[in-house]
Scaffold this active site. Sequence first.
Site, PDB file in Angstrom:
ATOM      1  N   GLY A   1      11.400  44.255  38.377  1.00  0.00           N
ATOM      2  CA  GLY A   1      11.727  43.656  39.936  1.00  0.00           C
ATOM      3  C   GLY A   1      11.222  44.719  40.592  1.00  0.00           C
ATOM      4  N   GLY A   2      11.064  46.195  40.245  1.00  0.00           N
ATOM      5  CA  GLY A   2       9.725  47.106  40.936  1.00  0.00           C
ATOM      6  C   GLY A   2      10.453  47.627  42.011  1.00  0.00           C
TER       7      GLY A   2
ATOM      8  CD  GLU B   1       3.963  57.211  64.985  1.00  0.00           C
ATOM      9  OE1 GLU B   1       4.820  56.785  63.839  1.00  0.00           O
ATOM     10  OE2 GLU B   1       2.892  56.714  63.867  1.00  0.00           O
TER      11      GLU B   1
ATOM     12  CB  ALA C   1       9.013  56.320  56.001  1.00  0.00           C
ATOM     13  CB  VAL C   2       4.022  59.583  57.070  1.00  0.00           C
ATOM     14  CG1 VAL C   2       4.664  60.596  57.563  1.00  0.00           C
ATOM     15  CG2 VAL C   2       3.359  60.342  55.593  1.00  0.00           C
TER      16      VAL C   2
ATOM     17  CB  ALA D   1       7.262  41.967  48.172  1.00  0.00           C
TER      18      ALA D   1
ATOM     19  CG  HIS E   1      18.381  21.138  71.965  1.00  0.00           C
ATOM     20  ND1 HIS E   1      17.990  21.974  72.883  1.00  0.00           N
ATOM     21  CD2 HIS E   1      19.661  21.177  72.577  1.00  0.00           C
ATOM     22  CE1 HIS E   1      18.900  22.727  73.994  1.00  0.00           C
ATOM     23  NE2 HIS E   1      19.712  21.688  73.461  1.00  0.00           N
TER      24      HIS E   1
END
Length: 465
Positions: A40-41, A206, A270-271, A320, A444
């Site tokens: 599943g990686g 950031e 998380a860059v 993915a 709708h």
Amino acid sequence: MKDIHCRLLVIGAGPGGYVCAIRAGQLGIDTVVVEAKKLGGTCLNVGCIPSKALIHAADSFANIARIAAGESPLGISAARPQLDFSRTILWKDGIVGRLNNGVAGLLKKAGVKVVAGRARFQDGKTVAVDTEVGEQIIRAEQVVIATGSIATELPFLPFGGTVISSTGALSLNEVPGRLVVVGAGYIGLELGTAFAKMGAAVTVVEAESRILPQYDAELSRPVARRLRELGITVITGAKAKGLAPSGNELAIDTADGQGVTLPADRILVAVGREPSTHGLGLSAIDLDMDGKFLRIDDKCRTSMRGVYAIGDVTGEPMLAHRATAQGEMVAEIVAGKNRAWDKRCIPAVCFTDPEIVTAGLSPDGAEAAGVPVVIGLFPFQANGRAMTLENETGFIRVVARADNHLLLGIQGVGEGIAELSATFSLALEMGARLEDIAATIHAHPTQSESLLESVHMALGNPLHI
Ligand code: FAD
Ligand code: NAD
């Protein structure tokens, strides 16, 4: 150990590799897949699925907390909710486990042999796999490299202790009191928002001048507003410098050059992500590269005959569903079908609050390409269903050629609109024009009516605004 001989060897069982192996098996190709960690990686184990589970848990908690705080207009009251985070993590792990077993079952059903261990090229048709019981040699007629990507580590902020990657963030024992996030991209904002909703005091740092720099400002603005409402501090134009000597403070330089320290129980870096090729023995086959990534053509062929590459190891967009589509295509090419990459768009969804969906060209992208366009934008504020769901933030925007109204792009931002992504890409893939969408009855009340209305806007005849 006896050598294994096969027609197709797939290295890596993420959403690219395992899908490629399943389809190859279904097509009667004698296939082996090698996986160093878990089936599943990244996606299934430490990426898409666990992150979306945490986001859902955080949303559920925050909704009840808002009701308990008397901030909901719905006339519902509730006691202040409690979060047993260890149970949240157990629930998330349960989903991952079910999907792991599912992938194993699907590979078995397709007749694919799974070898557990890390593969290393000896030559273009031979790999050595370090398995638990020794070295296994596999000889294949054709090989697919599907080894994915790993989190980028900042040299001055290495992972360990307080400093965590997304993988660490998805398996914490408790919600950190103070979370500093470096990088306001997909991961930083998806996970930063989830932890803020679960009670963490979150600061996001950031380097660029605004959050989500990969999207246009019109799309990222509602997300920036929501981050402020959630009490998340966003510091843009700032550079992380490293851990302060105390070990629980991040030192940064702000946009105006001031040195500041940010107290943190955890620092999520998380860059971005980079290709996972370390230890793969690429020097033995000397493939052409595209920067750090493997260079491929429109059939996912590398520069060596019989060696393909798919998924994150081949570069952006690292998503993915792109890996999966490439995997399926390569299996069919190996089976002798005439396939090539002919997609009009790869949709992308950022699971922030509100969610962002993009498919095809943005107005800026069209301008850069020199194509005259008409644009239609319809806000959820004027959509009845959005009102009944308290989802009035955001809009849907269409971009079409000015001359023949062919749709070039559809984007949107709004709560729950991830589920509209397939509608957007279907319209583009089928070559729809504005008039095709205008002629399609949209049920709708649904938020999807905003797509119809954005098309009416582009055609100059809006009905509900
Ligand atoms: P991977 O999933 O990385 O799989 C590669 C596999 O190869 C791994 O299992 C690895 O162990 C194995 N491997 C590596 N080297 C070897 C070797 N030498 N021998 C044997 N095996 C090897 N994408 C989305 O589309 N939607 C999302 O919502 C989303 N959320 C994400 C959230 C997070 C936190 C992260 C980190 C990523 C997210 N992504 C998302 C990106 C997505 O996970 C990747 O694009 C996707 O997993 C890439 O698939 P892949 O098959 O190329 O590689
Ligand atoms: P990203 O590219 O989305 O964002 C990284 C951010 O970090 C950027 O805004 C960048 O300007 C900033 N940055 C870079 N260096 C910095 C520094 N030194 N200091 C401060 N900021 C810095 O990367 P990510 O969030 O790590 O995600 C990696 C990849 O994983 C994504 O590109 C995407 O392909 C995939 N992903 C997809 C999803 C999804 O589809 N919903 C979710 C998570 C991850």
